[in-house]
Design an enzyme around this catalytic site. Structure first.
Site, PDB file in Angstrom:
ATOM      1  N   GLU A   1       0.829  -1.210   0.000  1.00 36.58           N
ATOM      2  CA  GLU A   1       0.000   0.000   0.000  1.00 36.58           C
ATOM      3  C   GLU A   1       0.863   1.259   0.000  1.00 36.58           C
ATOM      4  OE1 GLU A   1      -2.925  -0.354  -0.781  1.00 36.58           O
ATOM      5  OE2 GLU A   1      -3.156  -2.484  -0.343  1.00 36.58           O
TER       6      GLU A   1
ATOM      7  N   HIS B   1       3.125   6.456  -5.398  1.00 37.98           N
ATOM      8  CA  HIS B   1       2.672   6.741  -6.762  1.00 37.98           C
ATOM      9  C   HIS B   1       1.790   7.991  -6.769  1.00 37.98           C
ATOM     10  CE1 HIS B   1       0.990   4.819 -10.739  1.00 37.98           C
ATOM     11  NE2 HIS B   1       1.787   5.850 -10.956  1.00 37.98           N
TER      12      HIS B   1
END
Length: 693
Positions: free
Chosen positions: A484, A490
């Site tokens: 995660e 990202h």
């Protein structure tokens, strides 16, 4: 825009004031923002030549961002703190929002305006990101029914409204599907670790059940029970309950049925009809229009190819489990020593893992204390990307356990902010995820919006009774946390100026690359040595134990791979159906695939599809394959780290610049090739699994 200053959803600057948001704020806020958006849209539609990006597409983006600012905190609360009043208010507000986007996406005037801009002279001078966004926008309008007319357009609108209601109901039913395994005989606890027993005792106390231990379907409770409890009959009961969530006969706390099978049929019909209205033979074809794989046949060939390569390995692993079962004299419930029953897989595998690699999860846990693991994760990100993390307490969070961090770059400039919410609650969705709360952007007037996201999990919290003990993680917990964190990076690293293509807003079968790549750092000695320390002594994890963990990485990888293939094939074939209805109950279709592709004989008393939220209530419809697709990409990409040093700052910077910062500003295959210098090598994953290539 006039706003209700008393409504926190309409009156905040950068960070949502979560403690102030109440159920009564939701419907009025959605009504006001959609009313404003309708008026704003009418103003945009008055635009005359010369058409520019700023007076057309950017104004539409700003309108959508204003709506997101109101609705995203609501969606976040639904997942992490979905009390009944919040849920009811959101269910009342959602149709208002869906109706607005229905009208917006199907308004021929909007589509004509976008096409007029697309025909303007300015388009030839657009940079690559804006050109890609324009292309994607036209495609999205087409896939949203913009070219439909008359009755078909109205039907499409109704289908969107219906799906919004059905998918939320599906998700609610899964969350509401509770089961407590209540144990009153201490003998039934044999095999279980002491910390798990104590957590179950604390749960019983919380529920006011005296003289008992309570295990729930929350993963931190369910998983260790299935791995360690010696009582096979109780494991069978628990397994069947876990895989029968939201099935026939299940009721919520109000006594209402929460059977999801009727909803699955309705979801299928609505999605299939949408696809046919748009000229596709099935929903899978529609779904893959916005994915790297592009066509269902290509996906199916990929899945079958990986399955065929993994099967010999899985069969070898199954045979090894059978021999081990005989060796230790374990008698399963069918008294068949040549057969592994599904609720015995985790139990036997854990014992075999311990014998084969001399690894005991209860020992390894002592080297993965939660706070130290989080700090280590941050340290690894610092070494690879040069970033640092500053915990802050200035913002309202939805729960006292939530931590908030500013992410700072090498020059101490602010990159973005993320919330971390790691422990289970009764009203919290199961599993782990990252929710983008605000996407990064740079407006034409120079206004910069920095990204925000929430990293959410369900990790056992530290104990306070009968004595204080820290939360200790299994290697699986550590992998999930790093996974995660990859999504969070990202979202946070994005340097894309347009929010709709920033961060994790990439093609669906590319979105798991950054998350799955980060998992690799939980297997490498160089990275593990940073944070894997004994929670009491501070001693670094012994080299011998670390080496055994790394050796055991691919343990039962073939069996796990075939399980993923079954999930992916079920999803794909479900949505490849070209009929108006399902030929058989989804559970039948699922069990047939298990029989054909898995090496573990299925239990016929389960109904897994009824809780398969990814494909019925999430974004993975005809897209579950993307986990394995992205695993091919990350296995290949991580080889570059391995070749240059696991914690190579040079490779980390290249990866950051080539992929993490780019969002969807370029086609994902171009981004991958920019980093690797070539197209992906599928064999990288197969080699890592231990398959013959």
């Amino acid at each position: 825009m006039k706003t209700d200053l008393a409504n926190p959803l309409l009156n905040y600057d950068e960070f949502a004031p979560y403690r102030s948001i109440k159920a009564e704020h939701i419907v009025p806020a959605v009504e006001e923002i959609t009313s404003w958006a309708k008026n704003e849209l009418e103003e945009v539609l008055k635009t005359q030549e010369p058409y520019t990006f700023e007076n057309t597409l950017e104004r539409l983006i700003l309108m959508e961002e204003a709506i997101d600012k109101v609705w995203t905190p609501v969606e976040n609360l639904l997942s992490i703190k979905g009390e009944d009043d919040i849920r009811e208010a959101a269910e009342a507000a959602r149709p208002i929002l869906v109706q607005f986007y229905n009208d917006y996406s199907l308004d021929e005037r909007v589509y004509k305006l976008v096409k007029k801009y697309a025909a303007s002279k300015e388009v030839k001078r657009l940079d690559a990101a804006r050109a890609r966004y324009l292309k994607n926008t036209i495609k999205d309008f087409k896939l949203s029914g913009a070219e439909l007319e008359g009755e078909e357009k109205e039907e499409f609108k109704e289908l969107n409204l219906k799906l919004a209601e059905l998918t939320q109901k599906f998700s609610n039913n899964v969350v509401d599907s509770k089961f407590n395994l209540i144990i009153k005989d201490e003998a039934d606890l044999t095999g279980l670790p002491e910390d798990i027993i104590q957590a179950a005792k604390n749960k019983a106390k919380e529920l006011d059940i005296s003289g008992a231990w309570v295990f729930t379907l929350d993963f931190p409770s369910y998983d260790p029970f299935m791995k360690f409890a010696d009582n096979g009959k109780l494991r069978q009961i628990f397994y069947i309950e876990y895989l029968n969530k939201a099935s026939a006969g299940k009721k919520n706390k109000n006594g209402d049925s929460i059977d999801n099978e009727p909803l699955i049929h309705e979801i299928y019909k609505a999605k299939s009809r949408k696809a046919r209205l748009l000229g596709f033979r099935n929903y899978a074809e529609l779904s893959l229009q916005t994915k790297m794989a592009e066509k269902p046949r290509k996906v199916k060939d990929f899945l079958l190819r990986i399955a065929s390569k993994a099967r010999p390995l899985a069969e070898k692993e199954y045979k090894e489990l059978v021999e081990f079962q005989k060796k230790i004299g374990y008698v399963n419930l069918e008294k068949d020593p040549s057969k592994i029953l599904p609720w015995d897989v985790s139990y036997l595998a854990e014992k075999l893992r311990k014998e084969k690699f001399d690894i005991d999860t209860n020992i390894t846990k002592q080297y993965f204390e939660l706070s130290a693991t989080v700090d280590g994760m941050f340290t690894i990100a610092n070494k690879i990307f040069g970033i640092s993390f500053k915990e802050i307490s200035d913002y309202e969070t939805w729960d006292d356990e939530v931590r908030v961090f500013q992410v700072l770059d090498k020059d101490s400039s602010l990159i973005g902010t993320f919330y971390m919410d790691l422990h289970p609650r009764d009203t919290k969705r199961g599993g782990a995820w990252v929710m983008p709360l605000v996407d990064s952007s740079v407006k034409s007037d120079g206004t910069i919006t920095r990204p925000q996201c929430a990293l959410v999990g369900n990790i056992t919290r530290p104990q306070t009774e009968p004595e204080s003990k820290p939360a200790l993680l299994t290697p699986w917990d550590v992998r999930v946390l790093f996974h995660e964190f990859g999504h969070a990076l990202h979202a946070l690293f994005s340097k894309v100026e347009l929010s709709p293509i920033a961060g994790t807003n990439v093609e669906w079968d590319f979105v798991e690359l950054p998350s799955q790549l980060m998992e690799n750092f939980t297997w490498e000695k160089e990275s593990l040595s940073i944070f894997a320390k004994h929670y009491e002594t501070g001693e670094l994890i012994p080299d011998e134990l670390l080496e055994k963990m790394v050796e055991a990485r691919n343990f039962n990888e073939g069996i796990a791979c075939l399980r993923q293939m079954v999930f992916s094939l079920f999803d794909l074939e479900f949505y490849m159906n070209e009929l108006d209805f399902l030929l058989e109950p989804p559970s039948y279709s699922y069990l047939k695939l298990v029989k054909e592709y898995d090496v573990i004989e299925p239990c016929h008393y389960i109904n897994f599809p009824n809780s398969f939220s990814h494909i019925y209530a999430g974004g993975y419809s005809a897209g579950y394959y993307s986990y394995k697709w992205a695993e091919v990409l990350e296995a290949d990409a991580f080889s570059k780290f391995k070749d240059s040093g696991v914690l190579s700052a040079e490779v980390g910077q290249s990866y950051r610049e080539s992929i993490l910062e780019k969002g969807d500003s370029e086609p994902p295959m171009d981004l991958f090739k920019s980093f690797m210098g070539r197209e992906p090598d599928e064999n990288a994953l197969l080699r890592r699994m231990g398959c013959e290539v």
